[in-house]
Design an enzyme around this catalytic site. Structure first.
Site, PDB file in Angstrom:
ATOM      1  N   HIS A   1       0.392  -1.048   0.087  1.00  0.00           N
ATOM      2  CA  HIS A   1      -0.110   0.140   0.023  1.00  0.00           C
ATOM      3  C   HIS A   1       0.721   1.420   0.078  1.00  0.00           C
ATOM      4  O   HIS A   1       0.460   1.895   1.093  1.00  0.00           O
ATOM      5  CB  HIS A   1      -1.037  -0.158   1.052  1.00  0.00           C
ATOM      6  CG  HIS A   1      -1.652  -1.237   1.546  1.00  0.00           C
ATOM      7  ND1 HIS A   1      -1.063  -2.156   2.286  1.00  0.00           N
ATOM      8  CD2 HIS A   1      -2.727  -2.038   0.556  1.00  0.00           C
ATOM      9  CE1 HIS A   1      -2.295  -3.422   2.509  1.00  0.00           C
ATOM     10  NE2 HIS A   1      -2.716  -3.490   0.946  1.00  0.00           N
ATOM     11  N   CYS A   2       2.087   0.681  -0.108  1.00  0.00           N
ATOM     12  CA  CYS A   2       2.672   2.287  -0.590  1.00  0.00           C
ATOM     13  C   CYS A   2       3.648   3.129   0.514  1.00  0.00           C
ATOM     14  O   CYS A   2       3.557   3.874   1.186  1.00  0.00           O
ATOM     15  CB  CYS A   2       1.941   3.165  -1.410  1.00  0.00           C
ATOM     16  SG  CYS A   2       1.749   3.257  -2.608  1.00  0.00           S
ATOM     17  N   ALA A   3       3.267   1.944   1.790  1.00  0.00           N
ATOM     18  CA  ALA A   3       3.713   2.656   2.748  1.00  0.00           C
ATOM     19  C   ALA A   3       4.665   1.856   3.638  1.00  0.00           C
ATOM     20  O   ALA A   3       3.927   0.558   4.485  1.00  0.00           O
ATOM     21  CB  ALA A   3       2.475   2.608   3.910  1.00  0.00           C
TER      22      ALA A   3
END
Ligand code: PMP
Length: 380
Positions: A338-340
């Site tokens: 999740h891009c995290a």
């Protein structure tokens, strides 16, 4: 399709939003702030009203402090890149999205900015004692706070963080907060706050907001320069807001759609939206909890999270689970990091990530029941 990827982008969009975008494309012949003919004036008026609406929605006193951007990513870059100078120190949290972590990493390498990520626990909450001691020791120029995690839905305790932050400037990434919890920039010392139009406010993609506290604009250098339709005789960019940070033809369709999304929230009631979406997330958890192969991430007390439920099935990769949900059950979710990546390190799911179910106002109880049944079948 059952769409449970609302944290990526909300869908469907309310009728009012689609109409607002269509109205521009059908009826508004002009570029805002660029000409004095009726079409351009109508376009300018739409932007003026949208700016006033956003300001009122987040409690900003002066609408010129609302800057329209292409999304949270651009807004975050404008603050991080425009503010931090060589040898500055910045403290961010472990729940940050890459739209914060990557510009910070870039500045660490290129401007020798000292970047510290404050620890978060398994539920995604900032460790307030560790954070306080880091702030006390390093007295950072800037603190970046992911207010609501896009991985776990964790809502950080803003009041406590505001007490700890001291003289440091505070940049709030409210990409996952707006439209879920009330936001009021007049309460507390918030210097910058950003959000996107296409998530919790039901607008189209490619539009976002940067709120700048009065006076803080003087600390920011613009990262983009160009035509503003104002002071065109000078090669120097105008100093006044919002023009200083809004060069180029604005995204009129996006801005009108974002404003219509806010209208929709106000007409429906933020509390009603919140009640419905949290009830859906609670129901989902209720239906699947206790299964021996399922593991949950995020706050144990769901009241401290927005309607995001991150899970894993023991022995299966998140992308495999999402693939089966999509192909066999027509259920859309988001697997992976999740891009995290830092957030996944904090909650112990790096590098495989999790399967994220995120619920929205237009989801129905039946859809949640079907999603829970599907997940249980995959886990069986
Ligand atoms: N921050 C968070 C917490 C997000 O969830 C996102 C979107 N996934 C962003 C920033 C970036 O938003 P956008 O892609 O709309 O610029």
């Amino acid at each position: 399709m059952i769409y449970l990827d609302q944290a990526a982008t909300s869908f469907p969009k309310p009728f009012e939003v689609i109409e607002a975008v269509g109205h521009i494309l059908r009826n508004i012949p002009g570029s805002p702030g660029r000409s004095a003919h009726q079409g351009a004036l109508a376009a300018s008026h739409i932007i003026f009203e949208a700016r006033e609406k956003v300001a009122a929605f987040i409690g900003a006193e002066d609408s010129s402090q609302i800057i329209f951007t292409s999304g949270s990513t651009e807004s975050l870059n404008m603050v991080i890149m425009g503010l931090l100078k060589p040898n500055d120190c910045v403290i961010a949290t472990h729940m940050e999205h890459n739209s914060v972590a990557r510009p910070l990493e870039y500045l660490r390498q290129k401007r020798n900015v000292k970047v510290i990520f404050a620890p978060c626990n398994e539920e995604g909450f900032l460790d307030l004692d560790a954070f306080a001691s880091l702030v006390e020791t390093h007295k950072p120029r800037l603190i970046c706070l992911n207010l609501v995690s896009n991985v776990t839905g964790t809502i950080q305790p803003l009041a406590e963080i505001l007490e700890i932050k001291g003289e440091s400037l505070l940049l709030i990434d409210a990409a996952q907060a707006v439209g879920h919890i009330p936001i009021d920039v007049s309460k507390g010392d918030i210097d910058f706050l950003v959000f996107s139009g296409h998530k919790g406010v039901f607008g189209p993609p490619g539009v976002g907001v940067l709120y700048i506290k009065p006076g803080r604009e003087n600390e920011l250098s613009p990262i983009k320069l160009g035509g503003t339709g104002s002071r065109s005789e000078s090669l120097e960019a105008p100093k006044f807001l919002p023009d200083r940070f809004e060069p180029g033809t604005p995204n009129l369709c996006g801005i009108a759609g974002l404003a219509a999304g806010i209208d929709f929230i106000e007409k429906t009631g933020l509390m009603k939206i919140h009640r419905h979406t949290t009830a859906l997330a609670d129901l989902f958890v209720e239906k699947i909890k206790g299964h021996p192969r399922l593991k949950f991430y995020g706050p144990k007390e769901r009241i401290k999270a927005i309607p995001i439920v991150s899970v894993n099935i023991e022995g299966l990769s998140p992308s495999e689970v999402a693939r089966v949900l999509d192909k066999e059950f027509q259920i859309a979710v988001r697997p992976g990091l999740h891009c995290a990546p830092l957030a996944h390190k904090a909650i112990g799911t790096f590098p495989q990530g999790t399967v994220r179910f995120s619920f929205g106002y237009f989801n129905r109880i039946k859809e949640v029941e079907l999603a829970a049944e599907a997940l249980l079948k995959i886990a069986a």
